[in-house]
Structure formats: structure tokens, C-alpha cells
Design a protein around this motif. Structure first.
Motif, PDB file in Angstrom:
ATOM      1  N   PRO A  76       0.803  -1.222   0.000  1.00 19.52           N
ATOM      2  CA  PRO A  76       0.000   0.000   0.000  1.00 19.52           C
ATOM      3  C   PRO A  76       0.840   1.279   0.000  1.00 19.52           C
ATOM      4  N   ALA A  77       0.384   2.252  -0.780  1.00 17.25           N
ATOM      5  CA  ALA A  77       1.017   3.567  -0.834  1.00 17.25           C
ATOM      6  C   ALA A  77      -0.002   4.620  -0.398  1.00 17.25           C
ATOM      7  N   TYR A  78       0.419   5.496   0.498  1.00 16.56           N
ATOM      8  CA  TYR A  78      -0.454   6.523   1.059  1.00 16.56           C
ATOM      9  C   TYR A  78       0.139   7.906   0.798  1.00 16.56           C
ATOM     10  N   ILE A  79      -0.717   8.902   0.876  1.00 14.41           N
ATOM     11  CA  ILE A  79      -0.287  10.297   0.756  1.00 14.41           C
ATOM     12  C   ILE A  79      -0.460  10.986   2.106  1.00 14.41           C
ATOM     13  N   TYR A  80       0.542  11.776   2.507  1.00 18.88           N
ATOM     14  CA  TYR A  80       0.444  12.626   3.694  1.00 18.88           C
ATOM     15  C   TYR A  80       0.932  14.007   3.297  1.00 18.88           C
ATOM     16  N   SER A  81      -0.002  14.952   3.217  1.00 21.20           N
ATOM     17  CA  SER A  81       0.310  16.288   2.729  1.00 21.20           C
ATOM     18  C   SER A  81      -0.378  17.338   3.584  1.00 21.20           C
ATOM     19  N   SER A  82       0.172  18.542   3.574  1.00 25.04           N
ATOM     20  CA  SER A  82      -0.485  19.653   4.271  1.00 25.04           C
ATOM     21  C   SER A  82      -1.737  20.099   3.529  1.00 25.04           C
TER      22      SER A  82
END
Length: 248
Positions: free
Chosen positions: A141-147
Motif C-alpha cells: 500500500p502507498a499513502y499520501i500525507y500532505s499539508s
């Protein structure tokens, strides 16, 4: 096939999956130029009203803290006066490159209209497309964590030059999970994706974020992309392409 030294990937966006120039030269000016018209046309929208209330609360918090000159959004302001006060605060936040939840939520709504109209198409580094396909083939799994808000993240990855990448992403995190420079945020993400922190690799162009992730026990990589700001010396592994994440 070589076993990868991680079981999940968490990716930053700006300067990592997407050129900084797209964010600063396309997305931000697009929202800035349209925010007054957007607010005027959507003042009665309950979601926009919630954003404006968050904006008002943030302005009060800023003025009571480190930003005594923060433009305020008066509680009794309505109509054009409310729009004018909100726009002044939003432009002030954007000039200071703030990452507040209210600002990001409003920007996301404006970008949504742009993507829907076809006037915005997201830019993503070519190696990102290949990496997402590879991770998906490995059921990793690949996730995004962004402001940027989760809504804005989904818009970006849903409207790239190569189409909709959302099916290749397992999930999204933003500042509602926690600040990106706080180690607890990365511990919380690891818990939410059911992984031990040491089994997760976090990729970012921001040294403070990488330090926070490392403090939480995650593996880290610093993305060295064209246009990214130079960094002081550090101990994090670096990469110029996501291809490096598949090397033994």
C-alpha cells in the motif's frame, strides 16, 4: 524478486511526487485569483460557512499568539464585508505560506472547480506513475500525507497527465491527523494503516518532516527533485527518483 525493506509507503506531494513549480506557479495563483469570486458565489454553502468559521477562529488564535497583526474575520461581518475580510486573511496566509486547515479546505474547493472545468491538470513526476503501478502489483500500500486537504489530494491524483491515479493509492492523510513536523503524527499514521513504524518508509523533500518521521521510528528518504530548496547536512538517505525505492 528482491524483498523490499518496507511494507507500506507514505508520500509527501510538493517536491516529492509533484514539482514545486506546479504548486507555487499554478495551484496557488489559481486559488488566489479566484477566492473572492468563489466566496461571493458560495457564501450560503454550509461547507463554506464552516470553512469561514475555522478561518475566523484561526485568525483569533493567530492574533493572540505569534501573529498579533493577523487580519481578522469579524463575527458580525456579512455579505461583501465578510468576503473582503476573508480574502484579506487568506491572501495574508498565502503570503506567509501557512498550512492551516481552513485555508487548505477553501483552496481545495476552488481547485475542485478548476479540475472539473479542465482548466487544471495535475503534474506528477514520471517515475511516480511507474512506482505506484509497481507497488500495486506487489500489493504494497502507498499513502499520501500532505499539508493540503485530503479533498485536494484526491483532486490532484484524480486529474493527472496520465489520468486518474486514485485506484493505485491506499489512502490519504492531512493536517487533521496532525502536524507534519510532529513525530506523533507519524505514529498515528502507522497505527491507522496497521503497520509498525519501522516497516513504513516516508518520502519527503522537507528535512523537518523527515526528522519527525524518523523520531517516530519510520524509515525515511529525502526527495531531491529539480527546483527543491537546498538542505543542510543530514543523515537521511536521499533519492532523485522513486526507482531507488526498489533497489536492494
Amino acid at each position: 524478486m528482491t524483498q523490499l525493506p518496507y511494507r507500506a509507503v507514505v508520500l509527501d506531494i510538493e517536491g516529492t511526487t509533484t514539482p514545486i513549480t506546479f504548486v507555487y506557479d499554478v495551484l496557488f495563483p489559481y486559488a488566489r485569483e479566484r477566492v473572492a469570486e468563489f466566496l461571493s458565489n458560495n457564501l450560503d454553502n454550509p461547507e463554506v460557512q464552516r470553512d469561514l468559521e475555522l478561518l475566523r477562529e484561526q485568525a483569533q488564535e493567530d492574533a493572540a499568539g505569534d501573529f498579533p497583526n493577523a487580519p481578522q474575520v469579524p463575527a458580525d461581518a456579512a455579505g461583501n464585508a465578510l468576503v473582503e475580510a476573508a480574502v484579506t486573511n487568506i491572501h495574508w496566509q498565502m503570503d506567509a505560506d501557512r498550512k492551516t486547515t481552513a485555508l487548505k479546505s477553501l483552496q481545495g474547493k476552488i481547485w475542485k472547480d478548476g479540475y472539473a472545468a479542465g482548466t487544471l491538470v495535475a503534474s506528477v513526476y514520471p517515475d511516480v506513475f511507474d512506482a505506484l503501478e509497481h507497488w500495486q502489483s506487489l500489493e504494497l500500500p502507498a499513502y499520501i500525507y500532505s499539508s493540503g486537504s485530503i479533498a485536494a489530494q484526491k483532486l490532484l491524483f484524480g486529474h493527472t497527465e496520465k489520468g486518474d491515479l486514485r485506484p493505485q493509492l491506499a489512502g490519504y492523510f492531512d493536517t487533521t491527523t496532525g502536524p507534519k513536523k510532529n513525530a506523533q503524527s507519524y505514529l498515528d499514521i502507522a497505527h491507522l494503516i496497521h503497520q509498525a513504524p519501522e516497516d513504513v518508509v516516508f518520502v519527503t523533500d522537507n528535512l523537518d518532516e523527515a526528522n519527525a518521521a524518523a523520531d517516530a521510528g519510520m524509515q525515511t528518504r529525502i526527495a531531491l527533485r529539480p527546483g527543491n530548496a537546498p538542505l543542510p547536512e543530514h543523515d537521511h538517505p536521499t533519492l532523485t527518483s522513486f526507482d531507488a525505492l526498489f533497489e536492494a
